[in-house]
Design a protein around this motif. Structure first.
Motif, PDB file in Angstrom:
ATOM      1  N   UNK B 202       0.702  -1.237   0.002  1.00  0.00           N
ATOM      2  CA  UNK B 202       0.138  -0.058   0.126  1.00  0.00           C
ATOM      3  C   UNK B 202       0.885   1.279   0.058  1.00  0.00           C
ATOM      4  N   UNK B 205       2.522   1.857  -3.423  1.00  0.00           N
ATOM      5  CA  UNK B 205       1.468   2.118  -4.432  1.00  0.00           C
ATOM      6  C   UNK B 205       1.239   3.860  -4.095  1.00  0.00           C
ATOM      7  N   UNK B 206       1.122   3.998  -2.869  1.00  0.00           N
ATOM      8  CA  UNK B 206       0.928   5.758  -2.385  1.00  0.00           C
ATOM      9  C   UNK B 206       1.979   6.541  -2.845  1.00  0.00           C
ATOM     10  N   UNK B 207       3.182   6.198  -2.639  1.00  0.00           N
ATOM     11  CA  UNK B 207       4.368   6.631  -3.295  1.00  0.00           C
ATOM     12  C   UNK B 207       4.506   6.916  -4.558  1.00  0.00           C
ATOM     13  N   UNK B 209       1.990   6.986  -6.804  1.00  0.00           N
ATOM     14  CA  UNK B 209       0.912   7.959  -7.054  1.00  0.00           C
ATOM     15  C   UNK B 209       1.240   9.341  -6.659  1.00  0.00           C
ATOM     16  N   UNK B 223       7.639  -7.016  -0.853  1.00  0.00           N
ATOM     17  CA  UNK B 223       6.082  -6.537  -1.504  1.00  0.00           C
ATOM     18  C   UNK B 223       6.427  -5.276  -2.439  1.00  0.00           C
ATOM     19  N   UNK B 226       7.564  -5.969  -5.814  1.00  0.00           N
ATOM     20  CA  UNK B 226       6.547  -6.381  -6.621  1.00  0.00           C
ATOM     21  C   UNK B 226       5.822  -5.437  -7.191  1.00  0.00           C
ATOM     22  N   UNK B 230       5.253  -4.046 -11.022  1.00  0.00           N
ATOM     23  CA  UNK B 230       3.801  -4.075 -11.779  1.00  0.00           C
ATOM     24  C   UNK B 230       3.606  -2.904 -12.241  1.00  0.00           C
ATOM     25  N   UNK B 231       4.009  -1.679 -11.667  1.00  0.00           N
ATOM     26  CA  UNK B 231       3.711  -0.473 -12.130  1.00  0.00           C
ATOM     27  C   UNK B 231       5.092   0.223 -12.957  1.00  0.00           C
TER      28      UNK B 231
END
Lengths: 377, 359, 306
Positions: B202, B205-207, B209, B223, B226, B230-231
């Motif tokens: 999480x 992802x936040x970073x 974004x 994690x 990974x 993905x990004x």
């Protein structure tokens, strides 16, 4: 072919004594099967779990080269460790016994344990220099107060608004974990602690003394035994005990007898909260000697197993706490000697609780296999 | 009465275990390890266990090893450490900071057993040594790579707890980045855990974004790697080579290599030359290694190798002035090197970190 | 814009496992059974799904097996509480303790292996549509199942006869029994359904969220799901809202940090639990609402007398 239950006229005395033992045996059998599946020798594994910690294994090698005494002398150190581990479990479970017997479901003992530890730490953290014979008693009382206050929240919500106490007390565990975490990283953090979470070490007068010199076992163990006896007495011999039992078995009957279920809810939660709080502060002041972020080890949840295994009887609970403590210590022993993973200890505890609950059915019901032979008469 | 019984049993236990140790004295040396996490965390504990395996491989029949995993920190660690000391271990490695007090307590009771405590600073008895590694050296190299590779000029840092070890890594990273791009920025997110993969994901992802295009972490799971894969951004591995979790993603990783130290210390026990010490090894000793430089142009890899080499041979040290603190005050004057006390207790950011250090 | 879409996608990912497990538990509780073992069933699903995907190479098969594992595990609970009338609270707790230990043992051989990800849908043209493309046509299968499940459960509970039967069992098992309904059978089915949902939620964690197996990786999400059911006062639509609210807080706290808003993380973490307590009090105070939605025999054992 299916199982059918038939209610007994009264609780079976035989099975109420036997059921915990049946459960223990079934757990051992299931455990043996588990070890076979894991590819470990079943008997050696069970031995290292439940027997090895109790006795010293030694080898008189140089003297009698082919003769070794094994398991003859009780292992004092290991027994002491079991005592240390059983102390918080027994303290919490004795409180829970009162609560469960009265028909109130306090699942949040873990939270009350944490808040008890935090409240108790208040004096030694904020007034670190205050040395007095009064310090320790006050610290313990503060711990009980903290646990009781935290137990009061679900109780008052239940008695005032009819809120489900299972869910509120459980939610409050997570809130308590965060609160303690915040306070040991923030306001109470030891400025000399290299930035690590945790308060200053307690002043000596705020530390629960060891049972003997250099012992890990502290007076919390004595408190637990005294508390168990006192609660046993209260439940068995006093009118309060009668009130608890009546309200727990049938709130309706209790009302006719003039007892208030609402007051009982508050009493039960205050009491079990105070006991959990006492367990918390005993751990903080007796074992850790400071408040840190590692206080929550799930004792509040394991104590629920203990309470059921002890059949909600305070004296049975003391025995049950020792059994559970043995499973922790044995888990480490098995890991050292056989390389059995530490998860096995958890599986044991889960299985034990399952079997205890299943066997409890035998107390109130006859179990029959319909259209087949009787399973248990 | 009870008390004396216990005391008797306890003293009998001590006598017997002492006897057993003597009897075993000529046989195998037993090296034991206490781990904070599971051996399969692919991070911190995994690397320690690799060190243990290296000891077994090196000394073969002469040693026996054992370990306990998932041992909680603080007072709960007391019992497992003691259990080891009593089960005939000759040397015990306790591999997490908060094992510090229990290690010292056990050392007092077992003067014949050698204790080695990782990342701590208390050596209250002559049979306790402490050891750690200068992981921040690797962070500097990573910072330089990040500044070269980033298009947005902002990297993200997933941090665990605001302890000196972590703060040191953050500062070293930004100093490395600024040596390439003085305007480089670093966003930090604190997850308050060493190991919680979904939570680390999480945060990653936040970073991303928030506009970072390079991820680095001071938490133990794979994690974040990974998520970065993905990004489609780049990331650094932590503690262990995480290349198989991001074959097209990992730029490099700091590898904690404990094997040289563990072999050296176990050998000292076998030879009877073990002495108390306090070591803080870095790249020079092989304790901090870099995973292969992958997924980057050759010139960036060459720069990274050059920096790595200069740190290893001692000609360069990341915390060398001029360095300004985040609040604008001067910390290190030109050419000045940081003193060890400030390094060990680091509790401030240097300029360029886009975050407020949690108090 | 892209940033917002990707934030929304993260929120969807964070909310999906909560939504699945909570919707399953909602059905269980509507039938009058309180299963506190959601965390245990979820983690069994996570490990079973991951292991299957590793062995077969097929994440969809993994998800299927995860559902089976969750259901099978819940059967243990059903047998104890429904057949042997054991205490539901304690049995649920035992299920959680056992699940965490057992999954750790099963998963030992799978630790540290990169997982097989269940890829997001990629439909030509549709997924490439601006803005809505990714959100509506570009997520993983489990996400769609979770949304469909909410509507399916709503339809089942309130629009079908079987749903009415299930609710009547939850509201008053004695009169349901008198009407000739097989209370125990209905509850068995409900518990199994809840187990399958929790198992699928676990599979989402180990196959989509972070494709790897890590011991204890559910990290309390099962308990949040339990809280959500109450938070939603046993209404499927509100579970959907609640799960996404929780998911938003989970993701939002890191964004708040990254843009420099310093709220203690512990406060944000405890927010969902405090919110649940507040909701519990509010619905308990509103007697009419409680009567309408709360399954009256929640947590009570039932023994058919003969």
């Amino acid at each position: 072919m299916r199982l059918e239950l038939q209610k007994r006229a009264g609780a079976s005395t035989l099975f109420s004594i036997l059921s915990p033992f049946i459960a223990l045996v079934l757990t051992l059998v299931a455990g043996a099967i588990m070890f076979v599946i894991l590819g470990k020798p079943p008997f050696a594994s069970l031995y290292s779990y439940f027997i090895e910690p109790l006795f010293l294994k030694f080898d008189m090698g140089p003297i009698f080269s082919d003769f070794s005494f094994e398991g003859i002398v009780p292992n004092g150190w290991s027994l002491e460790q079991i005592l240390v581990k059983a102390t918080p479990l027994a303290l919490i479970a004795v409180g829970l016994a009162v609560c469960f017997r009265s028909g109130n479901w306090n699942i949040g003992a873990e939270g009350q344990y944490l808040i008890g530890g935090m409240f108790g730490a208040m004096i030694p953290v904020l007034f670190n220099d205050w040395n007095s014979p009064l310090t320790l008693p006050l610290v313990l009382i503060m711990g009980m107060l903290g646990g009781a206050l935290y137990g009061f929240i679900p109780a008052i919500l239940k008695s005032r608004f009819g809120t489900n106490e299972i869910l509120t007390s459980l939610m409050l565990v997570y809130v308590a974990q965060q609160l303690v975490d915040w306070i040991v990283r923030g306001p109470w953090r030891d400025p000399k602690g290299m930035g690590f979470p945790g308060t200053k070490s307690f002043n000596e007068s705020a530390v629960l003394p060891s049972l003997w010199q250099h012992a890990d076992a502290h007076y919390g163990a004595v408190i637990a035994v005294v508390a168990a006896i006192a609660v046993w007495f209260m439940l068995a011999k006093t009118s309060k005990g009668f009130e608890i039992t009546v309200l727990g078995q049938s709130p309706r009957a209790g009302r006719f007898a003039g007892f208030s279920a609402k007051n009982m809810t508050v009493f039960a939660f205050l009491f079990s909260g105070a006991m959990a709080g006492l367990a918390g502060i005993s751990e903080v002041s007796g074992s850790v000697e400071k408040l840190d972020d590692k206080l929550s080890l799930g004792y509040g949840f394991t104590a629920i197993i203990v309470a059921f295994l002890g059949r909600l009887n305070p004296l049975g609970i003391v025995a049950a706490a020792l059994v559970l403590a043995l499973s922790y210590i044995g888990g480490e022993a098995a890991q050292i000697s056989l390389g059995v993973s530490d998860r096995a200890a958890r599986v044991f505890q889960g299985l034990l609780l399952f079997f205890v609950l299943a066997c409890d059915t035998l107390i109130h019901y006859r179990v029959r296999l319909v259209a087949a032979v009787e399973a248990v008469a | 009465m009870k008390k004396t019984l216990f005391a008797l049993a306890a003293s009998a236990a001590v006598m017997l275990s002492a006897g057993a140790a003597q009897a075993d004295g000529h046989a195998k040396t037993k090296a034991c390890f206490i781990y904070i996490g599971p051996t399969g965390d692919f991070g911190w504990t995994y690397q320690h266990d690799e060190g243990r395996k290296a000891v077994e491989a090196e000394f073969g029949d002469k040693v026996e090893t054992a370990f306990l995993e998932n041992v909680p920190e603080s007072a709960e660690a007391q019992r497992p450490i003691e259990a080891f000391a009593r089960s005939g271990c000759n040397i015990i490695f306790t591999t997490s900071f908060n094992y510090m007090d229990p290690t010292n307590k056990a050392a007092a009771k077992h003067p014949d057993v050698k204790f080695e405590h990782a990342t701590g600073y208390k050596r209250e008895h002559p049979n306790v040594s402490t050891y750690s590694s200068k992981f921040y050296q690797g962070r500097y190299v990573q910072g330089q790579i990040a500044a070269k590779m980033s298009k947005t000029g902002v990297a993200g840092y997933i941090a665990s707890f605001p302890i000196p070890e972590v703060v040191r890594g953050i500062n070293s990273f930004i100093l490395g980045a600024q040596s390439v791009n003085p305007d480089f920025k670093l966003k930090v997110v604190w997850v308050s855990t060493w190991f919680d993969p979904p939570k680390e994901a999480d945060a990653a992802k936040a970073l991303i974004d928030q506009g970072v295009d390079i991820l680095t972490q001071h938490t133990d799971s794979t994690a974040a790697m990974q998520v970065a894969a993905e990004r489609g951004i780049k990331a650094f591995g932590q503690a262990s080579d995480m290349i198989k979790f991001g074959p097209k993603t990992q730029l490099t990783a700091i590898i904690d290599d404990w094997a040289p130290y563990y072999k050296e210390r176990v050998k000292a026990v076998i030879d009877g030359t073990w002495k108390q010490q306090d070591v803080w090894h870095g790249m020079d000793h092989g304790s901090v290694a870099m995973a292969p430089y992958t997924n980057m142009p050759d010139d960036v890899a060459a720069m990274a190798k050059k920096t790595e080499e200069s740190i290893r041979d001692g000609s360069f040290e990341p915390f060398t002035g001029p360095v300004t603190k985040q609040d604008g005050t001067v910390w290190l004057k030109d050419g000045e090197k940081a003193d060890i006390g400030t390094m060990l207790g680091m509790n401030f950011y240097v300029k360029g970190v886009d975050d407020k250090l949690p108090k | 814009m892209d940033v917002w879409i990707s934030i929304i996608l993260s929120i969807c990912a964070a909310s999906t496992p909560l939504l699945l497990a909570a919707t399953g538990e909602l059905v269980v509780e509507r039938s009058g059974v309180l299963n506190l073992g959601v965390e245990g069933m979820m983690i069994m699903g996570a490990v079973a799904g991951f292991a299957t995907a590793q062995v077969t190479g097929n994440p969809y098969l993994g998800a299927l097996v995860a559902m089976g594992a969750g259901a099978l595990f819940s059967l243990l609970f059903a047998f104890l509480t429904l057949t042997l009338v054991a205490n539901q609270v304690a049995t649920g707790l035992a299920l959680t303790i056992l699940g965490i230990g057992l999954s750790g043992m099963i998963g030992e051989g799978f630790v540290g292996r990169p997982g097989i990800r269940m890829e997001a849908l990629d439909i030509p043209i549709l997924t490439d549509l601006p803005i809505i493309g990714k959100l509506i046509f570009g997520q993983d299968l489990i996400f769609y199942i979770s949304i469909a499940l909410v509507f399916g459960v709503y339809w089942f509970l309130f629009k079908t006869r079987a749903g009415l039967t299930l609710r009547s069992v939850g509201d008053n098992h004695t009169s349901a029994h008198a009407l000739g309904i097989n209370v125990i059978k209905v509850r068995y089915l409900a518990v199994l359904f809840g187990g399958a949902c929790a198992g699928l939620a676990g599979a989402h964690l180990s196959l989509v969220y972070v494709p790897q197996w890590v011991e204890g990786m559910t990290a309390g999400r099962g308990w949040i799901a339990l809280a959500l059911v109450v938070f939603a006062s046993w209404r499927p639509g509100r579970v959907l809202v609640g799960a996404y609210l929780f998911g938003t807080v989970t993701i939002g706290q890191f964004h708040a940090q990254a843009i420099g808003i310093a709220i203690p993380a512990q406060f944000l973490t405890s927010l969902p639990y405090i919110a649940t307590i507040v909701v519990l009090v509010l619905i308990a105070r509103n007697r009419r609402m409680t009567m309408l939605n709360t399954p009256a025999s929640l947590g009570q054992s039932f023994v058919p007398d003969r």
